[in-house]
Design an enzyme around this catalytic site. Structure first.
Site, mmCIF file in Angstrom:
data_model
loop_
_atom_site.group_PDB
_atom_site.id
_atom_site.type_symbol
_atom_site.label_atom_id
_atom_site.label_comp_id
_atom_site.label_asym_id
_atom_site.label_seq_id
_atom_site.Cartn_x
_atom_site.Cartn_y
_atom_site.Cartn_z
ATOM 1 N N SER A 556 0.689 -1.048 0.152
ATOM 2 C CA SER A 556 0.044 0.568 -0.254
ATOM 3 C C SER A 556 0.828 1.532 -0.345
ATOM 4 O O SER A 556 0.010 2.078 -0.738
ATOM 5 C CB SER A 556 -1.182 -0.060 1.632
ATOM 6 O OG SER A 556 -0.309 0.006 2.318
ATOM 7 N N ASP A 557 1.666 1.312 0.719
ATOM 8 C CA ASP A 557 3.040 2.164 0.379
ATOM 9 C C ASP A 557 2.949 2.709 -0.982
ATOM 10 O O ASP A 557 3.412 3.708 -1.221
ATOM 11 C CB ASP A 557 4.743 1.861 1.418
ATOM 12 C CG ASP A 557 3.928 2.747 3.056
ATOM 13 O OD1 ASP A 557 2.639 3.143 3.115
ATOM 14 O OD2 ASP A 557 4.779 2.458 3.809
ATOM 15 N N HIS A 558 3.681 1.537 -1.594
ATOM 16 C CA HIS A 558 4.277 1.786 -2.495
ATOM 17 C C HIS A 558 3.223 2.227 -3.876
ATOM 18 O O HIS A 558 3.861 2.904 -4.892
ATOM 19 C CB HIS A 558 5.144 -0.046 -3.110
ATOM 20 C CG HIS A 558 5.785 -0.725 -2.534
ATOM 21 N ND1 HIS A 558 7.055 0.362 -2.890
ATOM 22 C CD2 HIS A 558 6.593 -1.449 -2.196
ATOM 23 C CE1 HIS A 558 8.574 -0.282 -2.584
ATOM 24 N NE2 HIS A 558 8.041 -0.951 -1.375
ATOM 25 N N GLY A 561 2.779 5.483 -3.512
ATOM 26 C CA GLY A 561 3.538 5.677 -3.708
ATOM 27 C C GLY A 561 3.138 6.273 -5.694
ATOM 28 O O GLY A 561 3.743 7.986 -6.058
ATOM 29 N N GLN A 588 -4.418 6.669 2.003
ATOM 30 C CA GLN A 588 -4.020 4.936 2.191
ATOM 31 C C GLN A 588 -4.932 4.303 1.897
ATOM 32 O O GLN A 588 -4.163 3.460 0.809
ATOM 33 C CB GLN A 588 -2.493 5.194 3.179
ATOM 34 C CG GLN A 588 -1.545 6.448 2.419
ATOM 35 C CD GLN A 588 0.087 6.259 3.024
ATOM 36 O OE1 GLN A 588 0.164 4.982 2.953
ATOM 37 N NE2 GLN A 588 0.021 7.468 3.685
#
Length: 789
Positions: A556-558, A561, A588
């Site tokens: 989810s972070d990737h 981004g 997010q």
């Protein structure tokens, strides 16, 4: 208000690997014309089902369809005519096929000198494996994800085709970057995008371990279930349910709570007091937390943990995630009534407040007549000088040359967004303070180095009385401001969006927060493992019956981004039309839910509930689609995407394995005999070296790939080597830094040279002298006064 990409024409010839890209651009308002129909997925009931399956609604809603067969000469002519009138072409054709049919990039560019053409292929258009085949599972294996995702006993792929999702976001990003480059350079631009390389770029710690052996002497990151690479985040069983728990980032708050329950155990006498202590005693700390969490219900841990400002997350099923108060309050599941039936479509991926996303729409029916599609796309006038809005960029320069970004981001999601934009040529000015630049946020820490290349670092203490005036000077000379703090931080500093807009009407301001800028969970503390638990990713990604494994990287972070980079590019496109910037709200939590969008769409529209089923493809359930242990202990991923793949696979296996009655099975029958098929493949693989088996299958056109670790990727993959995927550059304090290049190449545009991650404040004198006109003496005095500290 029109959507950001209103008026943009997109011709989409993608298969399943690139299908998300067209959806993303359509959601942003582009007129997307697909030439083929994809897999429909699970059926929906009633009138909605008559319009298509879950995947038709998810991927194709809001697009148009003009059925074309590129093997047919007449249809090829129609395709070329549409390409001559579109702005963006997305396609996933095998390398060289379009050229062999007379409709390759050069032929299309001759008719359309403004064309932005993106080719997303499994391994890129060049190299020894350019014609290899891939499924999502195989892309995850050869891209390195499966070496760190799963349990020590077996690799586990993320539910929902996350490798394809990564490729789809990159395709949409590069489409808008190529569009800008084509406009600036007054010539068509072709992007050669490798899905494998896209996946490699989103593996969090995998390459970090390899490139920084001083910090990680083991060098090869491993699969460890839900336990994060820091060993400080983990999904644990509770009195009821499961919860993601962690002592980070404020262990003292957690230890106080545990002490109230009398459960500090062995750490009571001397609890760790800083990040270094937590890392050094992580096993002891997490063991104590596990014992404590087992005494409380997961829902209670989540609620009370968040009240105490701890980033805990209850592992929620798809049903519970779809009905969460935050999802409901922000209207993320958008209702669409079709002939008396209601479909609830997740989205948008992010919220552009001045140019809202296009409303959800049904998938196209049987398709429209080619003549009508051509009539809808009247020929464009000849391109002008291409300089409007991008006058500071030069022909042949990087796509985002002339764009300046003020970067307040930290950890992974925000820095990944600005790394992408920096790679594409934006001038990213990262503002740092010594207090926040500690632990993994320290400039010399490998994690910081991995996610902050292609940027300049300048110091600024926002607590100083002159900080606001300094930020104003930067914003007045910038195009974008991005942060991933909690909502309201910039407002409390006196530099919120409305203030910024007063300074610079053209500013684009992206706020990338855990749960969004409003709603009952607005102030929740989250990191990627929290988001995975709350949005359904953790519950879906596991062996059958388990909810305590989840994805092995912070997917989810990737993708937050990637989504942040796409949002900024879309806002810059909208600014070309309106002359004004805007605010973007990226949650997010919603982005995590978007990654499993088909599951939410199905259950919210009255269908079934998806559950964890190991490596089964949750969207189409192709068989086989599994990883098998080979001789020597290495793993091999094998898929049969369709009956043709299955026949080719049987041809290979039939030389060594008796397959009574299996060769003629269609996919429905293969699902019924899954265990028998998996057993046959497992026995076949166990007698073979993983490399040999992979080559044997790929030579027959079967998607197969060994599970590659960092050593394989960097030192053993001939495709990545042929495409020069990795680079080493000088670093101000580390000596040198190695990393993977951007996963796409642009015709006529060189993304070299790459800039290493900056040392702390490395460019302070350069930035303030260049942008604010400060003398070296003035900057030195500001440093001494702790303004630039």
């Amino acid at each position: 208000m029109k959507p950001a990409l209103a008026g943009l024409r997109v011709l989409d010839a993608s298969d399943e690997a690139g299908r998300l890209a067209g959806r993303l651009l359509a959601e942003l308002g582009a007129d997307v014309v697909r030439i083929r129909r994809g897999v429909s997925g699970a059926a929906l009931a009633g009138a909605a089902g008559a319009r298509g399956g879950v995947l038709d609604w998810w991927y194709d809603g809001g697009t148009r369809r003009v059925p074309l067969d590129l093997a047919d000469a007449r249809d090829r002519g129609t395709f070329a005519d549409l390409a001559a009138r579109c702005d963006v072409l997305l396609e996933t054709e095998p390398p060289g096929r379009l050229a062999s049919l007379g409709i390759g990039h050069e032929a299309l560019a001759a008719r359309n000198p403004r064309l932005a053409h993106v080719s997303l292929t499994p391994f890129g258009a060049t190299g020894p494996r350019a014609h290899w085949q891939a499924s999502d599972l195989v892309a995850s294996a050869l891209g390195g994800v499966l070496s760190v995702s799963g349990t020590p006993d077996a690799p586990l792929n993320g539910w929902g085709r996350q490798s394809f999702n990564v490729g789809g976001f990159y395709a949409a990003i590069t489409a808008l970057a190529a569009l800008r480059a084509a406009r600036t350079g007054r010539r068509a631009v072709h992007v050669d995008l490798s899905l494998q390389h896209c996946v490699v770029s989103c593996t969090e710690h995998l390459l970090m371990y390899w490139f920084f052996p001083e910090a990680f002497p083991e060098r090869l990151a491993s699969r460890q279930g839900s336990l994060h690479w820091t060993r400080l985040y983990e999904v644990v069983p509770c009195a009821t349910g499961h919860a993601m728990v962690t002592p980070a980032p404020n262990a003292s708050r957690l230890f106080k709570w545990m002490a109230e329950d009398g459960m500090l155990g062995s750490i009571a006498a001397d609890p760790p007091r800083d990040a270094a202590g937590l890392f050094a005693r992580s096993d002891e700390v997490m063991s104590t937390i596990r014992a404590w969490a087992a005494t409380r219900p997961a829902a209670e841990l989540f609620a009370e943990g968040q009240r105490r400002r701890l980033p805990f997350g209850e592992v929620r099923s798809v049903r519970d995630a779809a009905s969460s108060p935050q999802i409901e309050a922000r209207g993320f599941l958008r209702p669409l009534n079709v002939d008396g039936a209601q479909v609830r479509v997740p989205g948008p991926a992010f919220r552009m407040l001045d140019t809202p996303a296009a409303p959800p729409a049904p998938p196209p029916g049987r398709g429209e007549d080619a003549a009508a599609a051509l009539a809808a796309w009247a020929p464009r006038p000849a391109p002008g000088d291409g300089t409007a809005g991008v006058a500071s960029a030069r022909r042949g320069s990087k796509p985002l040359a002339g764009v300046r970004i003020v970067d307040f981001t930290w950890v992974l999601a925000g820095p990944h967004a600005t790394r992408i934009l920096g790679d594409l040529g934006a001038d990213v000015v990262k503002l740092q303070t010594e207090a926040r630049s500690q632990g993994t946020g320290h400039n010399d820490h490998p994690f910081f180095a991995m996610w902050n290349r292609s940027k300049r670092s300048a110091t600024l203490d926002m607590k100083h009385a002159r900080a606001v005036a300094t930020v104003r000077g930067l914003v007045e000379r910038a195009d974008v401001v991005i942060d991933n703090f909690a909502p309201g931080v910039l407002d409390r500093w006196g530099i919120g969006y409305e203030t910024q807009r007063g300074w610079n009407e053209r500013i684009v301001c992206l706020g990338l927060s855990g749960c969004g800028r409003d709603g009952p969970w607005r102030d929740h503390v989250t990191f990627a493992p929290t988001i995975h638990a709350l949005c359904g990713i953790t519950a879906l990604t596991g062996p059958t019956g388990r909810r305590d494994v989840g994805h092995g990287i912070s997917i989810s972070d990737h993708v937050s981004g990637l989504a942040g980079a796409l949002a900024i590019l879309a806002a810059l496109e909208a600014r070309e039309r309106t002359g004004r910037g805007q605010r973007i709200d990226l949650s997010q939590l919603e982005l995590g839910a978007y990654l499993i969008g088909p599951a939410l769409l199905e259950i919210a529209s009255g269908g079934g509930e998806a559950v964890a089923q190991g490596n089964r493809d949750g969207l189409d359930d192709i068989v086989p689609n599994e990883v098998y242990r080979c001789a020597g202990g290495r793993w091999l991923a094998v898929s049969a995407r369709n009956d043709a793949d299955w026949q080719r696979l049987c041809d290979v296996l039939g030389r060594d394995v008796v397959l009574p009655g299996l060769r003629t099975l269609g996919v429905a029958a293969r699902r019924e005999r899954r265990a028998e098929i998996d057993a046959a493949l497992a026995a076949w693989a166990a007698a073979r070296d993983a490399d040999d088996a992979m080559h044997l299958l790929q030579e027959s056109g079967v998607p197969a790939g060994k599970v590659q670790d960092a050593r394989d990727l960097v030192a053993g993959d001939p495709q990545l080597a042929a495409r020069d995927a990795f680079v080493t550059v000088p670093h101000a304090s580390l000596g040198t830094q190695s990393f993977e290049r951007f996963p796409g190449t642009f015709s006529g545009v060189d993304l070299e040279p790459y800039r290493a991650a900056p040392a702390f404040g490395e460019h302070t004198f350069e930035v303030y002298g260049e942008l604010l006109g400060m003398s070296e003496e003035e900057i030195a005095l500001a440093i001494a006064d702790d303004l630039l500290a």
